[in-house]
Every structure is written in C-alpha cells, then in structure tokens.
Design a protein around this motif. Sequence first.
Motif, PDB file in Angstrom:
ATOM      1  N   ARG A 188     -12.282  33.795  71.061  1.00 35.84           N
ATOM      2  CA  ARG A 188     -13.365  33.752  69.845  1.00 35.84           C
ATOM      3  C   ARG A 188     -14.384  33.042  70.153  1.00 35.84           C
ATOM      4  O   ARG A 188     -14.258  31.951  70.938  1.00 35.84           O
TER       5      ARG A 188
ATOM      6  N   GLY B  19     -18.263  32.686  66.088  1.00 35.61           N
ATOM      7  CA  GLY B  19     -16.984  32.869  65.468  1.00 35.61           C
ATOM      8  C   GLY B  19     -15.981  34.164  65.564  1.00 35.61           C
ATOM      9  O   GLY B  19     -15.117  34.362  65.174  1.00 35.61           O
ATOM     10  N   SER B  20     -17.182  35.126  66.281  1.00 39.44           N
ATOM     11  CA  SER B  20     -16.480  36.384  66.420  1.00 39.44           C
ATOM     12  C   SER B  20     -15.306  36.537  67.414  1.00 39.44           C
ATOM     13  O   SER B  20     -15.226  35.746  68.428  1.00 39.44           O
ATOM     14  N   GLY B  21     -14.338  37.549  67.130  1.00 37.50           N
ATOM     15  CA  GLY B  21     -13.374  37.615  68.080  1.00 37.50           C
ATOM     16  C   GLY B  21     -13.874  38.923  69.061  1.00 37.50           C
ATOM     17  O   GLY B  21     -14.340  39.652  68.620  1.00 37.50           O
TER      18      GLY B  21
ATOM     19  N   GLU C 119      -7.980  32.899  63.157  1.00 37.11           N
ATOM     20  CA  GLU C 119      -9.108  32.611  62.468  1.00 37.11           C
ATOM     21  C   GLU C 119      -8.922  31.834  60.940  1.00 37.11           C
ATOM     22  O   GLU C 119      -9.614  30.939  60.721  1.00 37.11           O
TER      23      GLU C 119
ATOM     24  N   PHE D  47     -18.617  27.889  62.612  1.00 33.03           N
ATOM     25  CA  PHE D  47     -17.786  27.870  63.713  1.00 33.03           C
ATOM     26  C   PHE D  47     -18.459  26.895  64.947  1.00 33.03           C
ATOM     27  O   PHE D  47     -17.957  26.019  65.506  1.00 33.03           O
TER      28      PHE D  47
END
Length: 227
Positions: free
Chosen positions: A13, A18-20, A112, A127
């Motif tokens: 991540r 914060g994106s996977g 998440e 994040f």
Amino acid sequence: MILNEKRTTVAYRCPECGSGVLSAVGLFNLSADLVKLKCTCGKSELKIFYNRDDTVRLQVPCMICSSPHNFTIRTNVFFSDDLFVLPCPYSDINICFTGELNLVKAELARTELELIDLLEEHGLTDFSALHGDEEVLGDPQIRDIVLFVINDLDEEGKIYCRCHPEGTPASVDTEDLGEGKESRYEAEITKDGILVTCKECGASRLIPADSSLSAHAFLNCDSLSLE
C-alpha cells in the motif's frame, strides 16, 4: 520450453496516497535481478531483488515509518500459493503481501480497514499523515519514547547483532540514555531517528522517530535485530 513458469502476486500500500499497488511477478521477471512495482501517484515503489542463493530481497515502503524496510525470503516462500505477509518491524501493520491473487486482494482490503481505524484513532485525515514530517529533535517526548523502548529491550537482553545473535544477552550504550553506563552498543540521535550501533561488529539499525505515531508503533516491538 517451460510451460508453467513460477508466478505470484505481490502487493503493498502506497504510504503517500494509500492506494493498493498489486502486480503479478514471475521467475522470468526476476532473472533481470531487479523488479519495481510503482504506485500510479509516482511517490512510492516496491523493489524486488533476485539473489543467486535462491532468495528474494524486497525493499518495501512503509505506511508507518518514513524509510522503507528490507526483507529477505526464500524463493519457494515467495512463489507459494499461500498468503505470505511482511509486517513493519516496529508495529503490527502488514505492509507487503505475496501469494495467490484473491488472498492478496482480501488482505489488502482487511489492512485498509485497519489503517482507516488507525487514522480515526489519531484524528488524521489521510494516509500520508501516518508518517508525518514532525522533527525528532523538535519533540523530546518522541525521542524519550523510543529511547525508553531501546533501554527496555537492552535490560531484557533482546537486542541482537552479528557478534551477539538472538538468544545472547546484549545491552545498549546507556550512557547515551543518561545513565553513564558502558556497553557494546551506542544509541545516537539523528535527524531521521535514533541509530543503534554495535561497537564491536558495526551492525546497526535506524529506529524511525519522525512522528509520534511511529514512535508509539515501536512500543509493540519485542526485540531489535541490528544488520
């Protein structure tokens, strides 16, 4: 002709947006010695190095710490169909996932929710705030928290290095902690955190202390291994 190339799914991540970030990685990819998984935001990347001793080294961005962490695992573990997770050494947050695609996706979703709860608990809004830009020298309380944990691990004999491997009692240079006691380790406050170094073999590890959150995450650490 190889019909069934070893492949696995690797994910992390992005600590900035914060994106996977998820991708399939095969043995052929690793033959180039270095594979990079980059987030679309352009602010983080996971690096995978193939070693000739049948191991894989991963350099993984961390949601909590300001610096990435290095892990070395066997190729048979890396290419396993089972889910394999790698946690931040200073918290219980999983930051890297390998294995079967659906298992990796499920763990990404689970973590998440865990991170969202962490954000809400600390009153943060995004994040990237999990590893904020607070200066360690600007907040003595952060430094004191980290030094307290280091000293506590020292007293319990849970600091290890090349010349004193796990199971061998070792102690930090508590003179740096204000106790005037000599030992084989020294703890140095730097702009990036607190650097613990063995005077005998030179092994060291930087303890992130750039924010109160990263310092409190270190409270969960039950041992410290220097490299």
